[in-house]
Structure formats: structure tokens, C-alpha cells
Scaffold this motif. Structure first.
Motif, PDB file in Angstrom:
ATOM      1  N   SER A 142       0.820  -1.215   0.000  1.00 36.78           N
ATOM      2  CA  SER A 142       0.000   0.000   0.000  1.00 36.78           C
ATOM      3  C   SER A 142       0.853   1.263   0.000  1.00 36.78           C
ATOM      4  O   SER A 142       0.329   2.373   0.027  1.00 36.78           O
ATOM      5  CB  SER A 142      -0.903   0.016   1.242  1.00 36.78           C
ATOM      6  N   THR A 147       1.740   2.379  -5.162  1.00 34.32           N
ATOM      7  CA  THR A 147       0.584   3.219  -5.463  1.00 34.32           C
ATOM      8  C   THR A 147       0.931   4.481  -6.236  1.00 34.32           C
ATOM      9  O   THR A 147       0.070   5.069  -6.884  1.00 34.32           O
ATOM     10  CB  THR A 147      -0.143   3.627  -4.166  1.00 34.32           C
ATOM     11  N   TYR A 243      -5.753   4.882  -0.317  1.00 37.36           N
ATOM     12  CA  TYR A 243      -4.644   4.149  -0.920  1.00 37.36           C
ATOM     13  C   TYR A 243      -4.077   4.884  -2.132  1.00 37.36           C
ATOM     14  O   TYR A 243      -2.873   4.889  -2.361  1.00 37.36           O
ATOM     15  CB  TYR A 243      -5.099   2.747  -1.353  1.00 37.36           C
TER      16      TYR A 243
END
Length: 290
Positions: A142, A147, A243
Motif C-alpha cells: 500500500s 501506489t 490508498y
């Protein structure tokens, strides 16, 4: 509160562009328009470049000074949409300076605010993290590498800036109320040594005058649904991290709602010696179970 420049296609950027167009249509320079409003020229410049978010009163004064009452409906709609802004980490990390620049913008927001109120239901926030905890956290799936496309070098630089941000903890001009759920004490990031070191760090910070650290125990009936964490900057901005990015909330009514939720959490949380005992008990149980 000054803000970092928005993405060119964002509603905040569109609002700033529209206000600049309205001012330009008067034939007045930015300095002349500022004198008409009775403002510093820098304030007009910051609003037109979207580095300062205008209030509803600012908009009313702007339109009146420009004689642009016919634009009120369009500008009001732009303001409404700009008050809740979505920021993508991937877009932010793609800007000059990348992930490090994003961390620096967070540091600037924290430095400019007199009060930064933070709630995290299940994760210890960046201002209290140890460097080892930071590295382990940022390396998770994450984290920014996955991301936002951040490199290993980016992550190390992010850690360095996060450590710099923690000078805020020792600034007597700041008020830093921090409420965490007990789950944040148990959430394992990295190995046991990392976790125990982090809890030990948390206990030392609990004694700082600037930090009002409180914990909502599992045994307490939670006053709100722990859906997500958030930060409140001077009752002017709420930041909710996801996220993929962040929600930046500037709508006064929504900010008031978050302030209310924070006050409920703070009232139910334990502090001082009771919070320290809770942290110590979690440390002992983690060590005993290893």
C-alpha cells in the motif's frame, strides 16, 4: 492557509483561472485590483495561482469589485466543487521533485498551521513514527512504490523529510492533539523489534507539552464508526488519505463535522498516565507472545 499548487485540470485550478479571467476583464492589474479590494497584492496573486484558497466572503468581494454579479452562479459552483478536492499520489509523484516534494508540501502545511489535530483508528501517524517503522511502512504494497511509482531513492528521501517534520513536536507554538485507536498499538509493521521500538517512542512523546496523545481503548464503546483517519489543519482544511491519494476538504460545514467527530473521540480516549499504561501493557503482551 497557503496550499501547494493544484493539478492543472483540478477544480481548484479552474476556480483560480476563472477568478483571474474576471479580474483581467476589468482591465486592472493585479496590484490595482488589490487596491480596489483593500487587500495586499500578494493575496490576489495567491488566489489567482491557487496557492491560497478563497473563502466565500473573498468570492463575494471579488465579484463585487469586478462588477461581475452575472458570474456568481458559475463561480459558486466552481467553489463548491473545489472545496472537496481529490489528489492522486501518482499524479503528485509525477511532478518535479516527486514523492519527496509531496512530503515537503505536507511539512509546509504542518508548519503553517497553529493546530494540527490527527485521528488514526489503526495506524500510528507519521509525526510519531520511528525511522525504522517509516521504512517498513512505506515498503508495504500500500506504500508509494506500488501506489505512486516512487523509487527506493524517493522512499529514503521521504523518510528524511518525515524525520524533519517531527521537529514540529518540539515547537511550543504548536498544538498537536493526537487521538489513536488501540488497534494502532497492535498493528504490526515490520518485525517485533520495530514494533516495540515504535511503542517505546510513543511513550516518550506522550510527555511532550505540545502533544496531547490520547488512545481510544478496545474496552470503550467507540463514539464514531472508525471508517478512516483524518487530519484537521486550523479548522480550515481536512485531509483524508486513501490508498490512491487524498481528499482535501475545505467546505466549512464538512470541516465542522470532522471537528465534532474529533471532539467525541477525544472525550472518550484515555490520556496521560492511563494512556502510558495501556501502551506499556501492549508492549509487554507483544513481547510475551513472541
Amino acid at each position: 492557509m497557503p496550499t501547494s499548487p493544484p493539478h492543472p485540470g483540478s477544480d481548484r485550478a479552474r476556480l483560480a483561472t476563472k477568478l483571474r479571467e474576471i479580474r483581467a476583464a476589468t482591465g486592472l492589474s493585479g496590484n490595482q485590483f488589490a487596491k480596489t479590494l483593500g487587500w495586499p497584492q500578494s493575496r490576489v496573486s495567491k488566489i489567482e495561482t491557487a496557492t491560497q484558497f478563497p473563502t466565500g466572503d473573498d468570492i463575494t468581494s471579488w465579484l463585487a469589485a469586478a462588477g461581475a454579479a452575472d458570474e456568481e452562479g458559475l463561480v459558486a459552483e466552481l467553489l463548491k466543487r473545489a472545496r472537496v478536492e481529490s489528489v492522486s499520489f501518482r499524479q503528485e509523484f509525477g511532478k518535479p521533485g516527486g514523492a519527496t516534494a509531496k512530503q515537503r508540501s505536507v511539512r509546509e502545511q504542518e508548519q503553517q498551521a497553529a493546530r494540527v489535530a490527527t485521528y488514526q483508528p489503526a495506524l500510528l501517524p507519521g509525526l510519531v513514527q520511528t525511522p525504522d517503522f517509516m521504512r517498513k511502512l512505506l515498503a508495504l504494497p500500500s506504500g508509494p512504490a506500488h501506489t505512486g511509482g516512487a523509487s527506493h531513492v524517493d522512499i529514503e528521501q521521504m523518510v528524511a523529510v518525515r524525520i524533519e517534520r517531527q521537529t514540529l513536536l518540539h515547537d511550543p507554538r504548536k498544538t498537536l492533539p493526537l487521538v489513536i485507536g488501540e488497534a494502532a498499538l497492535w498493528t504490526r509493521i515490520g518485525d517485533l523489534e520495530t514494533q516495540l521500538g515504535q511503542l517505546d517512542r510513543l511513550q516518550t512523546l506522550a510527555g511532550l507539552r505540545t502533544v496531547d496523545l490520547r488512545v481510544v481503548p478496545f474496552a470503550t464503546a467507540t463514539p464514531i464508526a472508525p471508517l478512516h483517519g483524518f487530519k484537521i489543519f486550523d479548522a480550515e482544511l481536512v485531509v483524508v488519505e486513501t490508498y490512491a491519494g487524498e481528499q482535501l476538504i475545505r467546505d466549512p460545514e464538512e470541516i465542522a463535522l470532522y471537528e465534532h467527530m474529533f471532539s467525541l473521540l477525544r472525550a472518550e480516549a484515555v490520556s496521560g498516565a492511563e494512556a502510558a499504561r495501556l501502551i506499556q501493557n501492549v508492549s509487554r503482551q507483544l513481547a510475551a507472545d513472541s
